[in-house]
Scaffold this motif. Structure first.
Motif, short mmCIF file in Angstrom:
data_model
loop_
_atom_site.label_atom_id
_atom_site.label_comp_id
_atom_site.label_asym_id
_atom_site.label_seq_id
_atom_site.Cartn_x
_atom_site.Cartn_y
_atom_site.Cartn_z
N MET A 9 0.83 -1.20 0.00
CA MET A 9 0.00 0.00 0.00
C MET A 9 0.86 1.26 0.00
SD MET A 9 -3.08 -0.98 -0.27
CE MET A 9 -3.86 0.60 0.02
N GLU A 62 3.35 4.80 -7.76
CA GLU A 62 2.26 3.99 -8.30
C GLU A 62 2.72 3.09 -9.44
OE1 GLU A 62 -2.03 4.60 -10.49
OE2 GLU A 62 -1.51 5.98 -8.85
N ARG A 103 1.94 -0.78 -9.43
CA ARG A 103 1.17 -1.46 -10.47
C ARG A 103 1.95 -2.64 -11.04
NH1 ARG A 103 -3.08 0.66 -13.23
NH2 ARG A 103 -4.04 2.54 -12.37
N THR A 152 -5.72 -9.25 -5.60
CA THR A 152 -6.76 -9.30 -6.64
C THR A 152 -7.71 -8.12 -6.49
OG1 THR A 152 -6.62 -11.71 -6.83
CG2 THR A 152 -8.65 -10.67 -7.59
N GLU A 153 -8.06 -7.81 -5.25
CA GLU A 153 -8.93 -6.65 -5.01
C GLU A 153 -8.24 -5.36 -5.44
OE1 GLU A 153 -9.82 -6.96 -0.89
OE2 GLU A 153 -11.37 -8.50 -1.16
N LEU A 154 -6.95 -5.26 -5.16
CA LEU A 154 -6.21 -4.07 -5.58
C LEU A 154 -6.11 -3.99 -7.11
CD1 LEU A 154 -3.27 -3.84 -3.02
CD2 LEU A 154 -5.18 -2.26 -3.26
N ARG A 155 -5.91 -5.12 -7.76
CA ARG A 155 -5.85 -5.12 -9.23
C ARG A 155 -7.17 -4.59 -9.81
NH1 ARG A 155 -2.08 -9.34 -11.63
NH2 ARG A 155 -3.70 -9.64 -13.22
N THR A 156 -8.29 -5.00 -9.22
CA THR A 156 -9.58 -4.48 -9.68
C THR A 156 -9.69 -2.99 -9.44
OG1 THR A 156 -10.64 -6.63 -9.23
CG2 THR A 156 -12.07 -4.69 -9.38
N GLN A 157 -9.25 -2.57 -8.23
CA GLN A 157 -9.31 -1.15 -7.88
C GLN A 157 -8.49 -0.29 -8.84
OE1 GLN A 157 -8.32 -0.36 -3.75
NE2 GLN A 157 -7.61 1.70 -4.24
N TYR A 158 -7.34 -0.80 -9.28
CA TYR A 158 -6.46 -0.03 -10.16
C TYR A 158 -6.67 -0.35 -11.64
CZ TYR A 158 -3.84 1.98 -6.30
OH TYR A 158 -3.48 2.72 -5.19
N GLY A 159 -7.70 -1.13 -11.94
CA GLY A 159 -8.03 -1.40 -13.34
C GLY A 159 -7.04 -2.26 -14.06
#
Length: 217
Positions: A175, A182, A186, A207-214
């Motif tokens: 985080m 960033e 990424r 996986t949740e972060l990947r979704t959050q960052y597109g």
């Protein structure tokens, strides 16, 4: 009442000066809060060199924790270089006492409030030290993100890669990387997300972060 007595004594210092170092030494174990008041009086009444001499006398592993932290807080105001040297000794070379919370409390109660390049350097070193208490490392990592210390991103990535036992430290490191660098964050999400079978908790988090960052799965 004891505090009022100390403060009243300050007013008579010019006509009846006390040996503040001896007074603090006498009171520190029986009355540690009083000793802290006496230290603050000394800070207001004595020269910086005299205060530093008292601080050197009181910067001992066996002394009450709050008094020692207060000594360091004042030293950071007087002489950052010596404060930095003594902080490194306390954090990295001194053997902690049993069940002692000095190192995390040193950050939480004092160091995080100081803005200085030397403090920034110290926070990065604390975050990277594997033998450090996890709370101290966690506080340092959060401070790195809050201070936007982008130069620490590679060190944080190394922490993310090598931390084997503390899931929270890995999460906080990632985080913090995303907050200060960033692009690097990424890349980690893209290339270092584990398989669900090998590290399910980290897999879900990333996986949740990947979704959050597109970022595509």
């Amino acid at each position: 009442e004891l505090r009022d007595t100390v403060r009243a004594t300050c007013f008579f210092h010019d006509t009846d000066p006390l040996n503040w170092g001896a007074v603090i030494e006498a009171d520190k174990f029986a009355h540690p809060e009083l000793a802290m008041e006496e230290l603050l009086c000394a800070m207001n009444l004595l020269s910086p060199n005299e205060v530093v001499a008292i601080i050197r006398q009181q910067d001992r592993r066996t002394n009450p924790q709050a008094l020692r932290i207060e000594c360091h807080r004042l030293l950071w105001q007087i002489d950052e270089k010596e404060a930095y040297s003594r902080a490194r000794n306390l954090m990295f070379r001194e053997a902690p006492r049993a069940n002692n919370t000095l190192r995390p409390n040193y950050l939480d109660h004092m160091l995080l409030a100081i803005n200085s390049p030397l403090v920034d350097e110290l926070l990065i070193a604390i975050a990277a030290e594997e033998s450090m208490e996890s709370r101290a490392r966690s506080l340092a990592i959060s401070a790195i993100a809050n201070r936007n210390l982008s130069e620490a991103s590679s060190i944080l990535e190394s922490i993310f890669d090598t931390e084997a036992t503390n899931f929270l430290i890995r999460k906080e490191s990632l985080m913090a990387i995303l907050a200060i660098d960033e692009t690097r964050g990424r890349s980690i999400l893209q290339n270092k997300t584990p398989q669900s079978s090998s590290d399910y908790g980290l897999y879900i988090f990333m996986t949740e972060l990947r979704t959050q960052y597109g970022i595509q799965q």
